[in-house]
Design an enzyme around this catalytic site. Structure first.
Site, PDB file in Angstrom:
ATOM      1  CG  PHE A  83      -9.416   6.021  23.315  1.00 28.32           C
ATOM      2  CD1 PHE A  83      -9.319   6.088  21.932  1.00 28.32           C
ATOM      3  CD2 PHE A  83     -10.619   6.371  23.912  1.00 28.32           C
ATOM      4  CE1 PHE A  83     -10.388   6.513  21.155  1.00 28.32           C
ATOM      5  CE2 PHE A  83     -11.687   6.792  23.150  1.00 28.32           C
ATOM      6  CZ  PHE A  83     -11.576   6.867  21.759  1.00 28.32           C
ATOM      7  CE  LYS A  84     -12.183   9.701  21.983  1.00 28.92           C
ATOM      8  NZ  LYS A  84     -13.184  10.727  22.169  1.00 28.92           N
ATOM      9  CG  ASP A  85      -4.114  11.236  26.687  1.00 30.10           C
ATOM     10  OD1 ASP A  85      -4.337  12.441  26.532  1.00 30.10           O
ATOM     11  OD2 ASP A  85      -4.326  10.635  27.754  1.00 30.10           O
ATOM     12  CB  THR A  91     -12.453  14.245  21.914  1.00 27.88           C
ATOM     13  OG1 THR A  91     -12.735  12.953  21.396  1.00 27.88           O
ATOM     14  CG2 THR A  91     -11.697  15.043  20.858  1.00 27.88           C
TER      15      THR A  91
END
Length: 436
Positions: A106-108, A139
């Site tokens: 999800f850090k994208d 991250t």
């Protein structure tokens, strides 16, 4: 858009200044002076908009005139060029897949948006931008791929020795170019402390133009609101209006973004902060005492945070009113044994392979439902990383179901390089000065 420090509400800086400074000198965190409400018609008709359209509406409402409309649209179209589907498991249960970006996490969303914002603001001939980032797992990989090859930037990633998965380590150590990795003989909290000390050090600030790519940077938080609004749009298309989000929580940036979306006008009934045994926040909500502790390694390594930075922001969003916060946020903790049981239960019930962080979010939904049997809301638990990142955790029969993406296979043939450091700040400072 003007921002203040959580330690000084009289401070006023621009979005550009907050992005590049990352953290105020008083060691607070930047927050918007004003959190505007999205107009009611947009929320009412949100199911008619695509993810990029939703992202533009949210970003432009917050940023106002910081970036011209056409430039902001182009930036978002480039950064958010992958989907975030809410996969239906049963009539009232959905898993939000946030791992369809290049680093499979999800850090994208945050890293790609932030890197493009920084690139947009950077001018030719300006001093090299040094990006420092501590990672507990995902991250670092997202930041590395987000900034790889971006002109006039250099990224230094600190990660704890032996506490990231093999695939996560490959994503940190195989990039080269303007990306360098440091393996720290300590915990994520030690890595994060080194980064924070660097930002407060006068000599380093005199020599370098330092900024952060951790979720302490406000430009990481803003794009994470996009997928909460987009998920609500997906549910509305299926006739569902009441929603609960369960968020795997470590440094509390992800759920912090959800709560920012809530303050912007997203109609969410409840947020659940799902943690592993690094349970600083669940203990606080139970006892009223906020007491950090050294992080403990678990199967859900990206959540192994004993002193979550973004909790300051969450308290600020609720004006330090704990009782008001507790009406919106519930928190549960789960250990490794329960996490494995959750992985097996999701597989058996839904034929779905969930990473350990995702399993914890699912367990929190189930616990909430047990405690609130009258609540008929649709429940969305966030899947924050692709299961392939944690091959050693799954039972053999479940592991066999995991499809390995091509980008992971390609990493295995690349050479790795990481420098090694201890947890003393002088060692890290000397590294930065001597490796300039």
């Amino acid at each position: 858009m003007k921002l203040y420090s959580t330690n000084n509400k009289n401070l006023r800086v621009s979005f550009k200044e907050a992005v590049f400074n990352s953290m105020p000198q008083d060691k607070g965190l930047y927050m918007p002076v004003e959190i505007p409400h999205l107009d009611a018609d947009f929320i009412k008709n949100i199911e008619n908009f695509s993810l990029p359209e939703i992202a533009y509406k949210v970003a432009s409402t917050l940023l106002k005139d910081e970036i011209p409309a056409d430039d902001l649209k182009a930036l978002i179209d480039d950064a958010i060029n992958f989907e975030a589907p809410a996969v239906k498991l049963d009539d009232k249960t959905f898993v939000l897949e946030l791992f369809h970006g290049p680093s499979l996490a999800f850090k994208d969303f945050g890293a790609r948006f932030m890197s493009r914002v920084m690139s947009y603001f950077l001018k030719d001939g300006e001093q090299l931008l040094d990006v420092l980032v501590a990672t507990s797992g995902d991250t670092g990989g997202a930041v590395a791929l987000g900034f790889l090859g971006v002109p006039n930037t250099r990224v230094t990633i600190l990660y704890p020795e032996g506490k990231v998965s093999p695939i996560q380590e490959l994503q940190l150590t195989t990039n080269g170019q303007n990306i360098r990795a440091i393996e720290v003989k300590g915990t994520f909290d030690d890595c994060q402390a080194l980064v924070k000390q660097a930002f407060a050090d006068d000599e380093l600030n005199a020599n370098f133009r330092l900024t952060s790519a951790n979720s302490i940077n406000i430009s990481r938080l803003i794009p994470q609101t996009f997928y909460y609004f987009n998920t609500y749009a997906q549910l509305k298309r299926q006739g569902l209006n009441d929603v609960i989000f369960s968020v795997p929580s470590g440094n509390f940036g992800n759920i912090g973004a959800g709560l920012l979306a809530y303050k912007l006008g997203l109609p969410v009934k409840q947020f659940i902060a799902a943690t592993n045994i690094n349970d600083t926040v669940p203990r606080f909500l139970e006892t009223g005492v906020y007491e950090t502790k050294p992080s403990t390694q678990t199967y859900s390594n990206a959540m192994d945070v004993g002193a979550p930075s973004n909790w300051i922001r969450i308290m600020d969003l609720f004006d330090e009113d704990v009782e008001s916060l507790k009406k919106v946020v519930t928190s549960y903790r789960f250990n490794d044994e329960e996490t494995l049981a959750g992985i097996k239960e999701i597989d058996e019930q839904f034929d779905y392979v969930a990473c350990p962080h995702t399993a914890i979010a699912y367990l929190a939904i189930e616990k909430f439902r047990q405690e609130n049997p009258e609540d008929e809301s649709a429940a969305v638990f966030l899947s924050t990383a692709h299961a392939c990142k944690f091959p050693d955790i799954f039972p053999v029969d479940i592991a066999a179901k995991i499809e390995i993406p091509e980008q992971v296979t390609a990493l295995e043939s690349k050479p790795q390089h990481a420098d090694q450091l201890g947890i003393d700040f002088e060692g890290f400072k000397n590294y930065l000065l001597n490796k300039a």
